[in-house]
Design a protein around this motif. Structure first.
Motif, PDB file in Angstrom:
ATOM      1  N   SER A   1       8.462  22.541   1.686  1.00 25.44           N
ATOM      2  CA  SER A   1       7.844  21.438   2.411  1.00 25.44           C
ATOM      3  C   SER A   1       8.445  20.120   1.941  1.00 25.44           C
ATOM      4  O   SER A   1       8.916  20.021   0.810  1.00 25.44           O
ATOM      5  CB  SER A   1       6.333  21.431   2.128  1.00 25.44           C
ATOM      6  OG  SER A   1       5.733  20.307   2.723  1.00 25.44           O
ATOM      7  N   TYR A   2       8.404  19.134   2.824  1.00 25.98           N
ATOM      8  CA  TYR A   2       8.780  17.772   2.413  1.00 25.98           C
ATOM      9  C   TYR A   2       7.538  16.891   2.267  1.00 25.98           C
ATOM     10  O   TYR A   2       7.640  15.681   2.100  1.00 25.98           O
ATOM     11  CB  TYR A   2       9.716  17.150   3.460  1.00 25.98           C
ATOM     12  CG  TYR A   2      11.147  17.636   3.389  1.00 25.98           C
ATOM     13  CD1 TYR A   2      11.981  17.251   2.334  1.00 25.98           C
ATOM     14  CD2 TYR A   2      11.672  18.476   4.376  1.00 25.98           C
ATOM     15  CE1 TYR A   2      13.293  17.683   2.270  1.00 25.98           C
ATOM     16  CE2 TYR A   2      12.990  18.910   4.322  1.00 25.98           C
ATOM     17  CZ  TYR A   2      13.792  18.507   3.268  1.00 25.98           C
ATOM     18  OH  TYR A   2      15.101  18.935   3.203  1.00 25.98           O
ATOM     19  N   ASN A   3       6.377  17.522   2.350  1.00 28.96           N
ATOM     20  CA  ASN A   3       5.152  16.712   2.422  1.00 28.96           C
ATOM     21  C   ASN A   3       4.847  15.901   1.170  1.00 28.96           C
ATOM     22  O   ASN A   3       4.014  15.001   1.215  1.00 28.96           O
ATOM     23  CB  ASN A   3       3.946  17.603   2.757  1.00 28.96           C
ATOM     24  CG  ASN A   3       3.981  18.053   4.201  1.00 28.96           C
ATOM     25  OD1 ASN A   3       4.888  17.679   4.940  1.00 28.96           O
ATOM     26  ND2 ASN A   3       3.020  18.862   4.612  1.00 28.96           N
ATOM     27  N   ALA A   4       5.507  16.230   0.056  1.00 29.56           N
ATOM     28  CA  ALA A   4       5.229  15.473  -1.171  1.00 29.56           C
ATOM     29  C   ALA A   4       5.935  14.114  -1.187  1.00 29.56           C
ATOM     30  O   ALA A   4       5.678  13.298  -2.069  1.00 29.56           O
ATOM     31  CB  ALA A   4       5.641  16.299  -2.384  1.00 29.56           C
ATOM     32  N   ILE A   5       6.804  13.879  -0.217  1.00 29.79           N
ATOM     33  CA  ILE A   5       7.522  12.599  -0.194  1.00 29.79           C
ATOM     34  C   ILE A   5       6.514  11.451  -0.037  1.00 29.79           C
ATOM     35  O   ILE A   5       5.661  11.473   0.852  1.00 29.79           O
ATOM     36  CB  ILE A   5       8.547  12.572   0.969  1.00 29.79           C
ATOM     37  CG1 ILE A   5       9.694  13.546   0.677  1.00 29.79           C
ATOM     38  CG2 ILE A   5       9.074  11.159   1.204  1.00 29.79           C
ATOM     39  CD1 ILE A   5      10.669  13.712   1.822  1.00 29.79           C
ATOM     40  N   ALA A   6       6.637  10.488  -0.922  1.00 35.68           N
ATOM     41  CA  ALA A   6       5.719   9.336  -0.861  1.00 35.68           C
ATOM     42  C   ALA A   6       6.175   8.389   0.254  1.00 35.68           C
ATOM     43  O   ALA A   6       7.361   8.110   0.388  1.00 35.68           O
ATOM     44  CB  ALA A   6       5.706   8.619  -2.193  1.00 35.68           C
ATOM     45  N   ILE A   7       5.236   7.939   1.061  1.00 35.09           N
ATOM     46  CA  ILE A   7       5.552   7.021   2.162  1.00 35.09           C
ATOM     47  C   ILE A   7       4.841   5.706   1.907  1.00 35.09           C
ATOM     48  O   ILE A   7       3.627   5.655   1.769  1.00 35.09           O
ATOM     49  CB  ILE A   7       5.105   7.611   3.521  1.00 35.09           C
ATOM     50  CG1 ILE A   7       5.828   8.935   3.760  1.00 35.09           C
ATOM     51  CG2 ILE A   7       5.385   6.619   4.656  1.00 35.09           C
ATOM     52  CD1 ILE A   7       5.299   9.731   4.933  1.00 35.09           C
ATOM     53  N   GLU A   8       5.624   4.652   1.819  1.00 35.70           N
ATOM     54  CA  GLU A   8       5.062   3.332   1.583  1.00 35.70           C
ATOM     55  C   GLU A   8       5.085   2.552   2.880  1.00 35.70           C
ATOM     56  O   GLU A   8       6.111   2.501   3.566  1.00 35.70           O
ATOM     57  CB  GLU A   8       5.945   2.600   0.564  1.00 35.70           C
ATOM     58  CG  GLU A   8       5.219   2.145  -0.684  1.00 35.70           C
ATOM     59  CD  GLU A   8       6.112   1.202  -1.480  1.00 35.70           C
ATOM     60  OE1 GLU A   8       5.717   0.040  -1.620  1.00 35.70           O
ATOM     61  OE2 GLU A   8       7.205   1.634  -1.913  1.00 35.70           O
ATOM     62  N   ARG A   9       3.968   1.943   3.214  1.00 39.84           N
ATOM     63  CA  ARG A   9       3.905   1.172   4.466  1.00 39.84           C
ATOM     64  C   ARG A   9       3.438  -0.242   4.190  1.00 39.84           C
ATOM     65  O   ARG A   9       2.806  -0.515   3.180  1.00 39.84           O
ATOM     66  CB  ARG A   9       2.892   1.791   5.422  1.00 39.84           C
ATOM     67  CG  ARG A   9       3.256   3.154   5.909  1.00 39.84           C
ATOM     68  CD  ARG A   9       2.281   3.630   6.980  1.00 39.84           C
ATOM     69  NE  ARG A   9       2.694   4.955   7.424  1.00 39.84           N
ATOM     70  CZ  ARG A   9       2.283   6.074   6.857  1.00 39.84           C
ATOM     71  NH1 ARG A   9       1.447   6.048   5.850  1.00 39.84           N
ATOM     72  NH2 ARG A   9       2.723   7.242   7.295  1.00 39.84           N
ATOM     73  N   TYR A  10       3.710  -1.094   5.152  1.00 42.20           N
ATOM     74  CA  TYR A  10       3.110  -2.419   5.111  1.00 42.20           C
ATOM     75  C   TYR A  10       1.634  -2.263   5.466  1.00 42.20           C
ATOM     76  O   TYR A  10       1.233  -1.248   6.040  1.00 42.20           O
ATOM     77  CB  TYR A  10       3.809  -3.359   6.098  1.00 42.20           C
ATOM     78  CG  TYR A  10       5.205  -3.712   5.645  1.00 42.20           C
ATOM     79  CD1 TYR A  10       5.456  -4.886   4.955  1.00 42.20           C
ATOM     80  CD2 TYR A  10       6.263  -2.832   5.874  1.00 42.20           C
ATOM     81  CE1 TYR A  10       6.732  -5.194   4.508  1.00 42.20           C
ATOM     82  CE2 TYR A  10       7.543  -3.124   5.427  1.00 42.20           C
ATOM     83  CZ  TYR A  10       7.778  -4.305   4.748  1.00 42.20           C
ATOM     84  OH  TYR A  10       9.037  -4.590   4.301  1.00 42.20           O
ATOM     85  N   ALA A  11       0.853  -3.273   5.132  1.00 42.93           N
ATOM     86  CA  ALA A  11      -0.575  -3.210   5.443  1.00 42.93           C
ATOM     87  C   ALA A  11      -0.748  -3.085   6.951  1.00 42.93           C
ATOM     88  O   ALA A  11      -0.056  -3.752   7.711  1.00 42.93           O
ATOM     89  CB  ALA A  11      -1.268  -4.460   4.934  1.00 42.93           C
ATOM     90  N   PRO A  12      -1.636  -2.228   7.390  1.00 39.45           N
ATOM     91  CA  PRO A  12      -1.813  -2.043   8.845  1.00 39.45           C
ATOM     92  C   PRO A  12      -2.620  -3.169   9.471  1.00 39.45           C
ATOM     93  O   PRO A  12      -3.584  -2.939  10.167  1.00 39.45           O
ATOM     94  CB  PRO A  12      -2.553  -0.706   8.929  1.00 39.45           C
ATOM     95  CG  PRO A  12      -3.304  -0.609   7.643  1.00 39.45           C
ATOM     96  CD  PRO A  12      -2.509  -1.362   6.606  1.00 39.45           C
ATOM     97  N   SER A  13      -2.190  -4.401   9.236  1.00 38.56           N
ATOM     98  CA  SER A  13      -2.870  -5.518   9.879  1.00 38.56           C
ATOM     99  C   SER A  13      -2.467  -5.542  11.345  1.00 38.56           C
ATOM    100  O   SER A  13      -1.411  -5.039  11.721  1.00 38.56           O
ATOM    101  CB  SER A  13      -2.473  -6.831   9.207  1.00 38.56           C
ATOM    102  OG  SER A  13      -1.075  -6.940   9.173  1.00 38.56           O
ATOM    103  N   ALA A  14      -3.294  -6.155  12.159  1.00 34.31           N
ATOM    104  CA  ALA A  14      -3.009  -6.184  13.593  1.00 34.31           C
ATOM    105  C   ALA A  14      -1.670  -6.862  13.851  1.00 34.31           C
ATOM    106  O   ALA A  14      -1.361  -7.882  13.265  1.00 34.31           O
ATOM    107  CB  ALA A  14      -4.124  -6.934  14.312  1.00 34.31           C
TER     108      ALA A  14
END
Ligand SMILES: [Zn+2]
Length: 460
Positions: free
Chosen positions: A415-428
């Motif tokens: 699986s690749y599910n352990a890859i950490a995903i960083e996102r910007y804040a989900p502001s509008a």
């Protein structure tokens, strides 16, 4: 070791000394695959790059006959130097759920984007966000394995993710009449990041402010061409502009960063087909109270075909930066069929009749001028990983497509599910309302919320 997988695929350099004749012949035979460019024999210089272009709603019923008639020269070139065929999708044919399936290789109930909208906290509806995606997408996996990745306008990429490369989220292109201009008048700062890294945002905005003419096509929705009288010309005209803007941003991105992998999504064919597909259908399917004139009908059919040709020209611009060894993959998520909306005969993609999209693929190790064989949307993510020299994953729904059979396939990972995903804040982003309105105008939001379960489908 970012490039280890590529390095491991290359052969050690051989030293050819003076040998007896029979040995020379044996060596020549041994080297033949190398000379012929067989898979697994990549030179150590540049590994092939990957370009994936999504053309929403492109139907084999239009694309393949037009290609044979010489009206889609760039797709014809990919077909001649690679494979092409239908791409089997998965019902129900809601674009975001399929494009996320394509990007992740898993079923919609696994990736978590089953539809366009979800119930919003506090009532109403909200668009699905990238933070709703529960598994890594191709851009996360490739970027985690050291590839630089560009993503432009792919479904459900807002808020953008901090990949190794640039992600121009789908909310950067609001696809509404005058929306781009409004956006520039608005204060971006309060809207949250639309692009990762944010430092690339001015460069993307510059593309929208300074449109270049990328093709020989005039915006035929602005012209005098006869179209059915109910067609919203300004909306389709804006779509013509938006697809060019998306292409221009992708070209600027590639010029700046020469990325290992580029994923570009062009929504126009789908949007135009929703208005014009009915003109390809039998006349008696039109409601008797509202029929186009023969001129309107012919004009509508021609405008739809012209839009395919225009998209082909945009594809040509994107492909121009790629060499013959690089992978070029052009795919659509479904086709089209007759559908009645607001008492008009339009285009829809609701039933198994619209199940097949298109696939065109070429690149090192891909057979030339062949049929792709049955390929389904689950095979796209594993195929891209295979071409990149990376393992597919056992928790993906399928393995790589058959047309990649000549490429070496590393053992799959669990699986690749352990890859950490960083996102910007989900502001509008400030565009959700407009996007939802636009989807409603196209008849998308009637009852297209999450289905209880994924449906399996039989061939049409
Ligand atoms: Zn679609």
């Amino acid at each position: 070791m970012k490039r280890s997988s590529w390095i491991s695929m290359t052969r050690p350099k051989r030293e050819i000394r003076k040998e007896p004749g029979w040995r020379k012949l044996a060596i020549a035979l041994a080297l033949l695959p190398l000379i012929l460019g067989a898979p697994g024999c990549q030179p150590e210089s540049d590994p092939p790059r990957i370009l994936i272009i999504g053309i929403d709603g492109a139907s084999p019923e239009v694309a393949f006959p037009m290609m044979k008639a010489g009206r889609l020269p760039h797709l014809a070139e990919i077909a001649a130097t690679g494979v092409h065929g239908p791409l089997r999708s998965v019902l129900p044919l809601y674009s975001p759920r399929i494009w996320n399936t394509i990007a992740t290789g898993v079923k919609p109930n696994v990736h978590g984007i089953p539809a366009f909208v979800k119930p919003a906290t506090g009532g109403g509806k909200a668009l699905y966000l990238s933070s709703d995606r529960k598994v890594p997408a191709l851009w996360n996996i490739l970027s985690d394995r050291g590839r630089s990745v560009g993503v432009v306008n792919w479904w459900t990429t807002f808020p953008p993710e901090k990949i190794e490369g640039v992600m121009v989220s789908d909310h950067f292109f609001p696809e509404q009449i005058d929306m781009i201009k409004k956006t520039f008048a608005a204060d971006r700062a309060s809207e949250g990041a639309l692009i990762h890294p944010q430092s690339w945002t001015p460069r993307a905005e510059e593309q929208l402010k300074n449109p270049a003419s990328l093709t020989e096509f005039e915006n035929f929705f602005d012209g005098a061409a006869e179209l059915p009288r109910w067609v919203n010309r300004s909306l389709l005209s804006q779509q013509f502009v938006t697809d060019q803007e998306i292409t221009q941003v992708a070209l600027a991105l590639d010029a700046d960063h020469h990325l290992d992998v580029m994923m570009v999504f062009l929504p126009g064919i789908d949007r135009v087909s929703h208005w014009l597909w009915g003109n390809l259908e039998a006349e008696d399917l039109y409601p008797p109270t509202l029929q186009p004139s023969p001129e309107e009908r012919a004009g509508g059919a021609e405008a739809l075909r012209a839009y395919y040709a225009y998209t082909d020209a945009l594809i040509g611009r994107l492909v121009a930066g790629y060499g013959p060894d690089d992978m070029v993959l052009v795919i659509s998520d479904h086709g089209f069929e007759a559908g009645v909306s607001l008492m008009l005969l339009t285009g829809a993609h609701d039933s198994p009749s619209a199940l097949d999209g298109v696939l065109f693929a070429r690149g090192r190790g891909i057979p030339r001028g062949q049929a792709a064989g049955p390929v389904n949307v689950y095979e796209i993510a594993p195929s891209v990983l295979t071409f990149a020299g990376l393992p597919s994953a056992l928790d993906m729904q399928a393995g790589p497509a058959k047309f990649l059979a000549d490429l070496s396939r590393p053992d799959p990972v669990a699986s690749y599910n352990a890859i950490a995903i960083e996102r910007y804040a989900p502001s509008a982003s400030g565009h959700e309302e407009e996007i939802i309105e636009h989807l409603r105008a196209l008849g998308y939001l009637e009852e297209k919320e999450a289905p209880a379960q994924d449906q399996e489908q039989a061939p049409p």
